[in-house]
Design a protein around this motif. Structure first.
Motif: not given
Lengths: 191, 118
Positions: A8-15, A21, A23, A25, A162, A172, B3, B6, B9-10, B13, B57, B80-82
């Motif tokens: 699908x594509x990429x994203x990132x986490x907020x941690x 990451x 994604x 399908x 993930x 993910x 998308x 995506x 997913x965002x 979070x 994000x 949006x960072x923790x």
């Protein structure tokens, strides 16, 4: 266990620290026939249809849009919808994708040769230069790095999982995987 | 346009994050949690928002302040960072640009921003 997936594509986490990451399908797949853990499966792609496909659809009682067939390792013991349970508990997967195709490519891009100066009368710019010695050995050594097709080759990478959203079929993975967005490939559950 | 997978997913979070509305020129106070060994404490960082970029994000804010000895400090925070516990808008500034990189070339009184009055 193997699954056919689409990037699908990429994203990132907020941690903290943030993780990149990818994604994926999971494509809806039906198991046609199981034999010793490997199965013939069917999935839908495009509108391609001919008599041999129709014959297989009739044989396995598939809906008319399931027009592609593949062989996968599955968790199912009998025909039906593909069992996604191993993905939900997966920690590490191997992703098998084709890299982005770059076509016929010169040595600078393909093998990171340095090339020569651009100006001031130089005649050596981006060519490969000498490819061997002299009358001895009288041939080009095997494995010599030259220009040619670059990319569009199968690459396997290992990524940790993930999360898996069973409702939407979205897997993910942490990190990146080869290929463009929309590319089709396989993931194999390792752990 | 992103998308929809995506985006979902965002969104999942970013849910529950309370981020006030602000733009470049506003003075912000950010509560940043800092981990030292096994202790965590909160440090405030106050400065002028000079740019907002990205979406989802990956959205970040660049906050500039003048530190000790008149040395400019710019820190880029993922919005949006923790690690960002709280964002407070201290003052709204009247500016005509979305990115205030010109502030880097100004010092002292010239680097002031007028307060926005409605």
């Amino acid at each position: 266990m193997e699954y056919i997936v689409e990037k699908i594509g990429m994203s990132r986490t907020v941690s903290v620290p943030s993780k990149p990451v990818t994604l994926l399908k999971v494509i809806e797949t039906k198991v046609c026939e199981v034999k010793d853990g490997t199965a013939v499966v069917a999935y839908s792609q495009g509108k391609n249809k001919n008599k041999s496909i129709e014959g297989q659809q009739k044989k396995y009682a598939l809906p008319s849009d399931f027009n592609c067939f593949a062989t996968l390792e599955v968790a199912n013991s009998e025909a039906g919808d593909l069992d996604l349970a191993p993905l939900a508990s997966a920690q590490v997967v191997k992703a098998v994708f084709n890299t982005k195709g770059r076509g016929f490519t010169g040595v600078m891009k393909r093998w990171n040769f340095q090339g020569g100066p651009a100006a001031h009368g130089h005649r050596f710019h981006r060519t490969s230069g000498s490819i061997g010695n002299r009358e001895w050995p009288g041939k080009v050594q095997k494995g010599r790095k030259m220009s040619g097709q670059y990319g569009n080759e199968q690459v396997t990478v290992k990524n940790s999982v993930l999360s898996f959203d069973a409702e939407n079929g979205v897997l993910v993975l942490v990190g990146s995987i080869p290929g463009p967005n929309g590319a089709q490939g396989r993931v194999k559950v390792v752990k | 346009m992103k998308n929809k997978y995506i985006e979902n997913f965002e969104k999942a979070q970013m849910a529950g994050k309370n981020i006030p509305e602000f733009r470049a020129g506003d003075t912000l106070r950010l509560a940043v949690s800092i981990t030292e060994g096994d202790k965590t404490r909160i440090q405030n960082y106050e400065g002028i928002c000079i740019s907002l970029r990205g979406e989802g994000t990956g959205k970040t804010v660049n906050v500039r302040k003048i530190g000790a000895n008149g040395i400019g400090i710019e820190r880029v925070f993922p919005l949006y960072s923790e690690s960002l516990q709280e964002i407070t808008v201290v003052r709204r500034g009247r500016v005509r640009r979305a990115k205030l990189f010109y502030l880097r070339n100004l010092a002292g009184k010239a680097a002031r921003i007028k307060e926005l009055r409605n």
